[in-house]
Design a protein around this motif. Structure first.
Motif, short mmCIF file in Angstrom:
data_model
loop_
_atom_site.label_atom_id
_atom_site.label_comp_id
_atom_site.label_asym_id
_atom_site.label_seq_id
_atom_site.Cartn_x
_atom_site.Cartn_y
_atom_site.Cartn_z
N GLN A 18 54.14 -3.48 -22.10
CA GLN A 18 54.50 -2.61 -23.20
C GLN A 18 55.01 -3.97 -24.43
O GLN A 18 55.52 -5.20 -23.94
N ASN A 71 54.30 2.20 -25.89
CA ASN A 71 53.03 3.20 -25.90
C ASN A 71 52.55 3.33 -27.26
O ASN A 71 51.96 4.39 -27.55
N ASP A 72 52.56 2.39 -28.06
CA ASP A 72 52.04 2.30 -29.51
C ASP A 72 52.87 3.52 -30.65
O ASP A 72 52.29 3.90 -31.31
N GLU A 73 54.06 3.71 -30.00
CA GLU A 73 54.77 4.82 -30.79
C GLU A 73 55.42 3.93 -32.24
O GLU A 73 55.62 2.66 -32.21
N TYR A 74 55.80 4.92 -33.10
CA TYR A 74 56.17 4.15 -34.49
C TYR A 74 57.32 4.72 -34.89
O TYR A 74 57.64 5.92 -34.97
N TRP A 102 65.05 2.17 -26.90
CA TRP A 102 64.02 2.92 -27.89
C TRP A 102 64.25 4.33 -27.57
O TRP A 102 63.76 4.79 -26.47
N ASN A 103 65.11 4.74 -28.24
CA ASN A 103 65.44 6.20 -28.30
C ASN A 103 65.73 6.80 -26.97
O ASN A 103 65.45 7.54 -26.35
N ILE A 111 47.63 2.93 -34.46
CA ILE A 111 48.18 3.53 -35.11
C ILE A 111 48.35 2.98 -36.51
O ILE A 111 48.40 1.92 -36.73
#
Length: 350
Positions: A33, A60-63, A182-183, A293
């Motif tokens: 990651q 996971n390539d979240e933005y 991260w959240n 992304i």
């Protein structure tokens, strides 16, 4: 590590149309990651596009993205790498560098970053998705041979406002220790590979691509940054590219003034570069089957979606002496890959 050129903030205090952007990244090899933190400021004097932002390309390539509309709450040092932007705070003092504990206690939303620290908190008010982070950095490689004066990424002429934009690798490789929330998923790490770069000026490239990696299978002392673009030079446009490799204390540089550089970049999915100078030759093949992304970047129309990234790209690297003796063969599955600008309706060969 000796200080890099262009560490400090570039705005001259007069120009109305201006942007500067900073990029910090940390990779967690065991988890495959990567977290990339992108900070930017546009038009500090005010105007239609004036303000800042923080973007994070996370697990996971979240933005995640958050604007910082007030440029008066931004600060940066002209003589060293240090910057920050506040959005919500409990302090009446002007924006400035704070002790990490003081920052946590008093800055409800914002960030601060130096050559040895990256810290902040942002939250999307619509989705409630957030990120909080704090980690220290031990620089290892800047841009040049270890324990030698560090180089301007775009050459000595980059100290003058000739090229648009300016680009500088601040730290090709370093080690990060700390945590990222991260959240509600907290990641702790010690000596995780880290990287940072910046760009600045009055215009962004018309079109560009980028490959970056400092996590390779079986190689703990290897960092690559490569890229190319169509940039403005005075009153004309030119296509330029470079490849820089730090390996076991030595810097292998392939730039327009010392090497022949070729590339074949697909609109998405495959990046190929080849270069040779008087002593060495290198070949890079980056690829991905991920969708990527969209990310925002400063443009003449403000900060808009105009590039596409993944931090989970595959990379093959081969470095040879001229004549064929292989110095290095390396592979990675956590390479950063990017295309940006336009047009990208067909392959770009140069």
């Amino acid at each position: 590590m000796p200080q890099n050129p262009h560490y400090g903030y570039h705005w001259d205090g007069i120009s109305r149309r201006f942007f500067e952007g900073w990029y910090y990244r940390v990779t967690l090899p065991q988890l495959q990651q990567t977290f990339a933190f992108m900070y930017s400021l546009e038009d500090p004097l005010g105007g239609q596009y004036s303000g800042g932002s923080a973007q994070i390309l996370g697990a996971n390539d979240e933005y995640l993205w958050r604007t910082f509309p007030d440029p008066k709450l931004f600060w940066a040092d002209r003589d060293r790498l240090a910057l920050g932007h506040w959005r919500k705070r409990d302090l009446d003092t002007p924006p400035q560098e704070l002790d990490p504990e003081e920052f946590t206690e008093n800055i409800q939303e914002g960030y601060q970053a130096t050559d040895v620290l990256n810290q902040g908190f942002i939250r999307d008010p619509a989705t409630k998705f957030y990120c909080r982070w704090q980690y220290t950095i031990q620089p290892i490689y800047g841009w040049g041979n270890a324990n030698s004066p560090q180089q301007s990424t775009a050459g000595w002429l980059s100290r003058f406002p000739i090229f648009e934009p300016g680009w500088q690798i601040l730290m090709a490789h370093g080690l990060a220790t700390g945590w990222i929330d991260w959240n509600e998923q907290r990641y702790y790490f010690t000596d995780a590979p880290a990287y940072s770069e910046k760009n600045w000026g009055n215009s962004f490239p018309q079109k560009w691509f980028w490959l970056n990696c400092n996590v390779f299978a079986g190689e703990n002392d290897l960092a690559l940054t490569a890229g190319g673009g169509r940039r403005k030079v005075m009153w004309w446009m030119e296509s330029v590219g470079l490849i820089g490799i730090h390996y076991q204390g030595k810097f292998y540089e392939f730039v327009p003034w010392n090497a022949s550089i070729k590339w074949q970049i697909e609109p998405w999915g495959k990046w190929q570069m080849q270069a040779q100078n008087s002593e060495y030759e290198v070949e890079l093949i980056g690829s991905t089957d991920r969708r990527g992304i969209p990310l925002r970047a400063p443009t003449e129309s403000g900060l808009i979606f105009c590039c596409q990234d993944t931090m989970r790209g595959d990379l093959k690297l081969e470095l040879r002496k001229r004549g064929g003796e292989v110095i290095l063969q390396a592979n990675s599955s956590v390479c950063g890959l990017e295309i940006g600008g336009k047009p990208w309706d067909e392959s770009w060969m140069h």
